[in-house]
Motif scaffolding. Structure first.
Motif, PDB file in Angstrom:
ATOM      1  N   GLU A   1       0.829  -1.206   0.000  1.00 56.56           N
ATOM      2  CA  GLU A   1       0.000   0.000   0.000  1.00 56.56           C
ATOM      3  C   GLU A   1       0.863   1.254   0.000  1.00 56.56           C
TER       4      GLU A   1
ATOM      5  N   ASN B   1      -2.298   7.550   2.045  1.00 53.95           N
ATOM      6  CA  ASN B   1      -2.234   7.024   0.686  1.00 53.95           C
ATOM      7  C   ASN B   1      -0.769   6.937   0.243  1.00 53.95           C
TER       8      ASN B   1
ATOM      9  N   ASP C   1      -0.325  -1.495  -6.197  1.00 51.49           N
ATOM     10  CA  ASP C   1      -1.036  -0.865  -5.082  1.00 51.49           C
ATOM     11  C   ASP C   1      -2.180  -1.786  -4.665  1.00 51.49           C
TER      12      ASP C   1
ATOM     13  N   LYS D   1       0.260   5.787  -2.733  1.00 54.46           N
ATOM     14  CA  LYS D   1       0.337   5.606  -4.184  1.00 54.46           C
ATOM     15  C   LYS D   1       1.500   6.381  -4.801  1.00 54.46           C
TER      16      LYS D   1
ATOM     17  N   GLU E   1      -2.719  -0.494 -10.408  1.00 55.23           N
ATOM     18  CA  GLU E   1      -3.763  -0.329  -9.393  1.00 55.23           C
ATOM     19  C   GLU E   1      -4.855  -1.379  -9.528  1.00 55.23           C
TER      20      GLU E   1
ATOM     21  N   LEU F   1       3.223   1.408 -12.249  1.00 57.48           N
ATOM     22  CA  LEU F   1       2.354   1.246 -11.090  1.00 57.48           C
ATOM     23  C   LEU F   1       1.050   0.612 -11.546  1.00 57.48           C
TER      24      LEU F   1
END
Length: 740
Positions: A282, A363, A347, A365, A381, A379
């Motif tokens: 996360e 967060n 993530d 991210k 998601e 990345l």
């Protein structure tokens, strides 16, 4: 199944009825193997290290419009180090669209294989998110990766740092098991006979439950629900402390994380091939690195007013990043870039709210995006469909060109060397993806234990014979009991001078590993052994001949690649030999089964020892000794050495041989497998074994009058019913006067 042993003179003599009783005349013993065994060490991957001639393999991807470019040749590439052009001495191409993945196919070069390290973040992630992410990782491995791709499983926690649960392997069953438990709640069996090279996470897997997405059924643990609860509690204990820390402690935790992962990146630099860390996390609060400002306009206005009217009340916590942390993250990125290792960040947080630990996680991210971007990754998601999300990346990396160069006079100091690979006459829009440099090898003694383990495991999984120590291996399946598995003796003959080369000290730490891989790359059985050879007692025998080691594997019916690795734990000198083994069903209806011809050899040539007892043997339930002739035990030669015209005796072991006259046909083949001439072989005796035991035929063989070199003896038996079976063994015609 890793053992360290001490051997006394007079032990381990093959007997008549039981496995290892004392039997006069057949001293299967080492004359004192003393000293503590060394820890597992790595096979030396750089041939010619002592001569400073090092082969460097460069995996290269060529991409245009997001797709791999095919059809290039060695003449299309140019490699340089500074202003100096490097000659390309080797070239290989692997296209996963057509790469063989079936049993018996030639192994894919290690440098051309993709390596995926699944790294689960147990510190900066919600425990329930981690548990859910396991299924996505398993589905990615089972449904999206190519069978030749290698996968490792690791975890990161602030309390333990990076922990490797499973090394790089193609064994999907072991991968699924390691993902299932996250390397945290380890199977009880792991503490007994654990694999030192970490290619086997759990020895006993339930094959009946194996599917494309899961390899462990609900009954594979005593109480799966209870086990899941224990795992969740463990994850909470590793994660809870992080979330409630004040800002400075959180900064310290990120610094510790960046240092550990940077070390992991450097370690990945020693792994051949294309490398990707799939980081499932996360993430952490990016403001710890870059600082933060209120995101809401009303908060920004209030903050500005406060700063203007009451500057003494201004709080700077979080408004500026931590330079130390930012610099440490830059070092992390640089280590991964140098290692040619890409972080693919996943993530796993989804929509964030109050988690199961009772607080809202920031967060992360942005931090994940930075890790991916700075190392050339992406990345992701959409972690519920990880395979689909990573599909374009997997397609783009499906073609690898492997260029081999040999820099001259390379110092073996571990220093980093920048290189450049150019594509001649490259069309516009073409991009060459290659590591920006390489690390010169370091002396073996300077490598850390994990580097040695990964290197050795990579050698075994790669399955390409190599090394500077001469070694020959004999492996043959025997049906010694009524169980579903065959007893497969592994007899390795290891050249003494090669094992002793460049050695300093009074003890030779010798490490022996044997793994049986099936057609899918799964490890079906293994053993390992550490020996300490005291030169004061066994040195003369080692120098005159070598070491002969006897171990065994238990294998069900099937085709296997048995890979035996031996190496000197001080110098790193090694040898890998690969032997194909077919284990038959041994059923009467299947017809005759002829094992390789066995040449008995007289005692005294080798320093001899065997594996420490394991399995049933550890409780005293020894199987019968397999190598018998005329009711007497003998020691077989892995690679018989005969003089031209020499007469030799051999044993032919046959299961399910029908009644009536037995006909034999023998041929001498060259090292390339082409027939050279008929062999002078005659059967002189037959011992009938009955329904469950094999027939043993004694035969005489006259070595052909051929030039010294390597040959094969191929024997075909035909029973009274016309059933035929063929087997072979390599042998050597020695130079006149050479010792056999």
């Amino acid at each position: 199944m890793n053992r360290s042993i001490r051997v006394r003179k007079g032990d381990f003599m093959p007997g008549k009825k039981k496995f290892w009783p004392l039997a006069a005349g057949f001293a299967f013993a080492a004359a004192a193997l003393l000293a503590p065994a060394a820890p597992p060490a790595s096979a030396e991957r750089f041939n010619g290290e002592t001569a400073n001639v090092v082969a460097i393999e460069l995996p290269v991807e060529v991409v245009k419009d997001g797709l791999p470019v095919r059809g290039l040749t060695v003449n299309d590439f140019e490699v340089s180090e500074g202003r100096k052009k490097l000659k390309v001495t080797g070239f290989d191409v692997v296209d996963l669209a057509s790469a063989p993945s079936q049993p018996g196919a030639a192994p894919v070069p290690t440098a051309a294989r993709r390596h995926f390290l699944l790294l689960f973040d147990l510190t900066f992630s919600e425990p329930k998110s981690i548990l859910k992410a396991r299924q996505s990782a398993q589905t990615l491995v089972a449904n999206s990766l190519h069978p030749t791709d290698l996968v490792a499983v690791a975890t990161y926690s602030g309390a333990r740092g990076p922990q490797l649960a499973l090394g790089f392997t193609a064994d999907r069953r072991q991968i699924a098991s390691a993902i299932e438990t996250l390397g945290v709640a380890k199977p009880t069996e792991r503490s007994q006979g654990a694999d030192p090279l970490r290619l086997v996470y759990e020895s006993e897997l339930h094959e009946s439950s194996f599917s494309t997405t899961r390899s462990i059924n609900a009954n594979s643990f005593d109480n799966k629900a209870e086990r899941e609860g224990e795992l969740l509690d463990t994850l909470k204990s590793l994660s809870e402390a992080t979330g409630r820390q004040d800002r400075q402690n959180q900064v310290n935790r990120v610094v510790a994380f960046s240092r550990s992962i940077a070390d992991l990146g450097r370690m990945m630099g020693n792994v051949d091939g294309r490398k990707y860390v799939v980081f499932l996390s996360e993430g952490f609060d990016s403001s710890l690195l870059t600082g933060s400002t209120p995101s809401d306009p009303q908060e920004q206005a209030q903050s500005s007013l406060t700063n203007e009217t009451t500057p003494w009340a201004r709080s700077t916590e979080g408004s500026t990043g931590d330079i130390k942390t930012l610099n440490q993250m830059e070092k992390l990125y640089e280590e991964f870039r140098r290692a040619d290792c890409v972080i693919q960040a996943v993530d796993i947080g989804g929509l964030r709210g109050q988690g199961d630990l009772g607080f809202v996680r920031p967060n992360g991210k942005e931090a994940l995006f930075a890790m991916a971007k700075e190392t050339g990754g992406e990345l992701y998601e959409n972690w519920n469909d990880l395979g689909g999300a990573m599909g374009q990346m997997l397609k783009r990396t499906s073609v690898t060109y492997v260029l081999t160069v040999q820099p001259e006079d390379l110092k073996l100091d571990g220093q980093y060397h920048k290189i450049k690979v150019d594509l001649k006459n490259a069309p516009r829009g073409t991009r060459v993806v290659v590591k920006p440099g390489y690390y010169a090898p370091r002396p073996f003694a300077q490598r850390n234990p994990l580097e040695r383990v990964l290197d050795a495991a990579d050698t075994i999984v790669g399955g390409i014979e190599s090394g500077s120590i001469a070694m020959s291996v004999l492996a043959a399946p025997f049906h010694l009991n009524a169980g579903p598995t065959a007893y497969v003796p592994i007899v390795a003959e290891i050249d003494g001078p090669g094992l002793l080369a460049n050695l300093q000290g009074d003890v030779v730490p010798t490490e022996i590993y044997a793994y049986a891989l099936d057609g899918s790359g799964a490890v079906r059985d293994f053993f390992s052994q550490n020996l300490g050879l005291a030169l004061a007692k066994v040195g003369p025998q080692l120098k005159a001949g070598g070491l002969k080691f006897f171990g065994h594997l238990d294998l069900p019916p099937g085709d296997y690649s048995v890979r035996v690795l031996v190496r000197n734990g001080k110098t790193g000198a090694f040898s890998l030999r690969v032997v194909p083994v077919k284990v038959p069903a041994f059923a009467q209806a299947a017809g005759p089964v002829l094992l390789p011809p066995f040449f008995p050899e007289p005692p005294g040539k080798w320093l001899m020892t065997r594996e420490a007892p394991r399995g049933a043997a550890a409780t005293g339930q020894n199987p019968p000794y397999p190598f018998m002739m005329r009711e007497q035990p003998y020691i077989p030669s892995s690679r018989p050495v005969l003089g031209a015209g020499q007469n030799a005796q051999l044993s032919l072991v046959v299961y399910n041989l029908g009644a009536g006259e037995v006909k034999t046909d023998a041929k001498v083949l060259g090292a390339d497998g082409k027939e050279l001439q008929a062999a002078d072989l005659k059967v002189t005796d037959r011992e009938r074994g009955g329904a469950a035991n094999p027939d043993r035929l004694t035969a005489s063989f006259k070595a052909p009058q051929l030039q010294p070199g390597d040959y094969q003896l191929q024997v075909t038996l035909t029973d009274g019913g016309g059933a035929r079976q063929t087997s072979s063994i390599p042998f050597v015609v020695a130079k006149p006067g050479a010792r056999g």
